[in-house]
Design an enzyme around this catalytic site. Structure first.
Site, PDB file in Angstrom:
ATOM      1  CB  SER A   1      -0.858   0.010   1.172  1.00 29.26           C
ATOM      2  OG  SER A   1      -0.008   0.056   2.385  1.00 29.26           O
TER       3      SER A   1
ATOM      4  CG  HIS B   1      -4.458  -1.696   0.348  1.00 30.80           C
ATOM      5  ND1 HIS B   1      -4.931  -0.421   0.504  1.00 30.80           N
ATOM      6  CD2 HIS B   1      -3.675  -1.819   1.368  1.00 30.80           C
ATOM      7  CE1 HIS B   1      -4.664   0.254   1.667  1.00 30.80           C
ATOM      8  NE2 HIS B   1      -3.951  -0.591   2.287  1.00 30.80           N
TER       9      HIS B   1
ATOM     10  CE  LYS C   1      -6.703  -1.067   4.342  1.00 24.13           C
ATOM     11  NZ  LYS C   1      -5.957  -1.898   4.651  1.00 24.13           N
TER      12      LYS C   1
HETATM   13  C1  LIG Z   1      -5.641  -2.480   6.178  1.00 26.60           C
HETATM   14  C2  LIG Z   1      -5.014  -3.660   6.118  1.00 26.60           C
HETATM   15  C3  LIG Z   1      -5.233  -4.570   7.079  1.00 26.60           C
HETATM   16  C4  LIG Z   1      -6.046  -4.294   8.328  1.00 26.60           C
HETATM   17  O1  LIG Z   1      -7.351  -4.371   7.872  1.00 26.60           O
HETATM   18  P1  LIG Z   1      -8.525  -4.076   9.052  1.00 26.60           P
HETATM   19  O2  LIG Z   1      -9.576  -4.953   8.474  1.00 26.60           O
HETATM   20  O3  LIG Z   1      -8.602  -2.540   8.982  1.00 26.60           O
HETATM   21  O4  LIG Z   1      -7.817  -4.612  10.375  1.00 26.60           O
HETATM   22  C5  LIG Z   1      -4.348  -5.901   6.889  1.00 26.60           C
HETATM   23  N1  LIG Z   1      -3.470  -5.970   6.002  1.00 26.60           N
HETATM   24  C6  LIG Z   1      -3.144  -4.971   5.101  1.00 26.60           C
HETATM   25  C7  LIG Z   1      -2.427  -5.423   3.732  1.00 26.60           C
HETATM   26  C8  LIG Z   1      -3.962  -3.764   5.109  1.00 26.60           C
HETATM   27  O5  LIG Z   1      -3.688  -2.958   4.092  1.00 26.60           O
END
Ligand SMILES: *Cc1c(COP(=O)(O)O)cnc(C)c1O
Length: 435
Positions: free
Chosen positions: A219, A247, A278
């Site tokens: 990301s 992502h 997300k």
């Molecule tokens: C945002 C993210 C997470 C965490 O996700 P949540 O559901 O907000 O805990 C885990 N792994 C990656 C690669 C992320 O970008």
């Protein structure tokens, strides 16, 4: 003894529930050593520019938002709201329907009395989204993808096994790996060659099961992991592949199935961890999907699943509605078309203006600035132009690779994308980043 006497004696011996002295909101005193160390650490963060001050948004999450301290609306380019579903009317409506029909919450973990019809339905819906035929795939919900990553390694691996992890993997993967007893190996980010070397090392160390784990998309860079090469190496070594697609889920690949679909390797990935927080509505929740055997083990031994509360019905409803929107071509295609048109528009106009951009084929487009102070200053000036972006610097990214990470969304209009580019050009000239 007369009943009255008994009652009064019981009353007298019962400890008071409420203090009669005035309640004062005072903190218990900290030991001096702790207080000093933490104060110093926070002061060092402030001095180094890494202290995180949260900006307060006074509206729902959307393409256009209001934030405290900024005059008027600003266009938001730093949410993971890739499909614009965070305030989508259908998503919000379904959350409300589920809230009214199923209550606020379960007050229980899943295995005690926290599983409703809707939780099983959402798990099946996610399995179906990935193309799971009957019995071929199962999905387990978590409170977050962080939890999915925290639980998976300890649950599935023993001290006789190995985890081979990409050097740039998300913090939650790093923490999850730490919790397991498996041997740890790390490979240079995105390098199938180094992955091969590390798998050999794990083999020579006598490790039994070798689990390879990578972010589907990194990301900070907007870079998609080279899953075809990774799958080749994983298969040569008889290893297992887990991809964290936080992502990517919902928008990457022709039908939004993520990085596996982007590379055409969905059927070569054993497990996918992802988030509902997300692209898929932006609330919260995560999951592991894949082998029913492994998912069954997770349900029985994964600690964040066993010991943390069930996903709230409203959150389940929102995710179900978001998945419906992504699963149906009629609603998905316009969303993906807008997202990728916005990303292409931003990239081509920014390149033409002379900015150095990272990433490829993704809605994360980092504007590379190098100097941390320039990145911070630029983000601040952009806000004055009505564009909300964030500068990232060490230790989140390597030293001297500071950047502003721009995230495009299907919710942005072309005019909003143009406004962002215009602001970058104006501020970039002001700060001498472009001529
Ligand atoms: C945002 C993210 C997470 C965490 O996700 P949540 O559901 O907000 O805990 C885990 N792994 C990656 C690669 C992320 O970008």
């Amino acid at each position: 003894m007369a009943p009255a006497t008994l009652a009064s004696r019981t009353m007298l011996s019962r400890p008071r529930l409420f203090s009669t002295t005035t309640a004062r909101c005072r903190q218990a005193k900290l030991p001096a050593a702790l207080e000093e160390r933490v104060s110093n650490a926070l002061a060092a963060m402030r001095a180094g520019g890494t202290f995180k001050a949260e900006r307060v948004i006074t509206t729902p999450q959307s393409a256009s938002i209001a934030v405290q301290g900024a005059a008027g609306a600003v266009v938001n380019f730093c949410a993971n709201n890739y499909l614009g579903l965070a305030d989508n009317a259908q998503v919000v409506a379904r959350a409300g329907e589920y809230l009214r029909a199923w209550g606020n919450g379960l007050s229980s973990v899943r295995f005690i009395c926290g599983t409703q019809t809707i939780h099983k339905q959402l798990e099946d819906q996610i399995s179906a989204f990935y193309g799971g035929g009957s019995g071929e795939r199962d999905t387990i919900l978590y409170a977050s993808c962080f939890d999915a990553n925290a639980g998976v390694f300890e649950s599935l691996l023993t001290e006789r096994d190995a985890v081979i992890s990409d050097a740039l993997n998300h913090a939650s993967i790093i923490d999850g790996v730490r919790l397991s007893k498996a041997r740890r190996f790390r490979y240079a980010s995105g390098s199938a060659q180094d992955l091969d070397a590390q798998l050999r090392a794990a083999h020579e160390a006598g490790c039994q099961t070798k689990l390879v784990v990578t972010d589907g998309v990194f990301s900070m860079d907007g870079a998609i992991a080279p899953l075809r090469e990774i799958c080749d190496v994983v298969e040569q070594h008889g290893a297992v592949l887990l991809v964290d697609d936080a992502h990517a889920t919902g928008f990457l690949g022709p039908t939004g199935r993520g990085s596996g679909e982007y590379w055409g390797v969905m059927d070569r990935v054993h497990l996918v961890n992802s988030t509902l927080g997300k692209a898929l509505g932006g609330a919260s929740g995560g999951y592991t999907t894949g082998s029913p055997l492994l998912v069954s083990m997770l349900r029985n031994t994964s600690r964040p699943y066993l010991f943390s509360n069930t996903l709230a019905p409203s959150v389940v409803g929102a995710a179900a509605a978001a998945l419906d929107l992504v699963a149906a071509a009629a609603t998905r295609e316009p969303l993906l078309a807008r997202l990728w048109a916005n990303a292409a528009r931003f990239r081509s106009r920014m390149e033409a203006a002379g900015f150095a951009l990272a990433g490829k084929d993704h809605a994360i487009i980092p504007v590379m600035l190098g100097d941390a102070r320039v990145a911070a200053r630029m983000a601040e000036r952009m806000l004055a132009h009505g564009i909300y972006v964030i500068g990232f610097s060490y230790p989140v990214v390597p030293k001297d690779k500071a950047r502003i990470r721009v995230q495009l969304s299907a919710a942005h209009t072309p005019a909003q994308v143009d406004a962002a580019v215009d602001a970058f050009v104006a501020v970039g000239r002001e700060l001498g980043v472009v001529s």
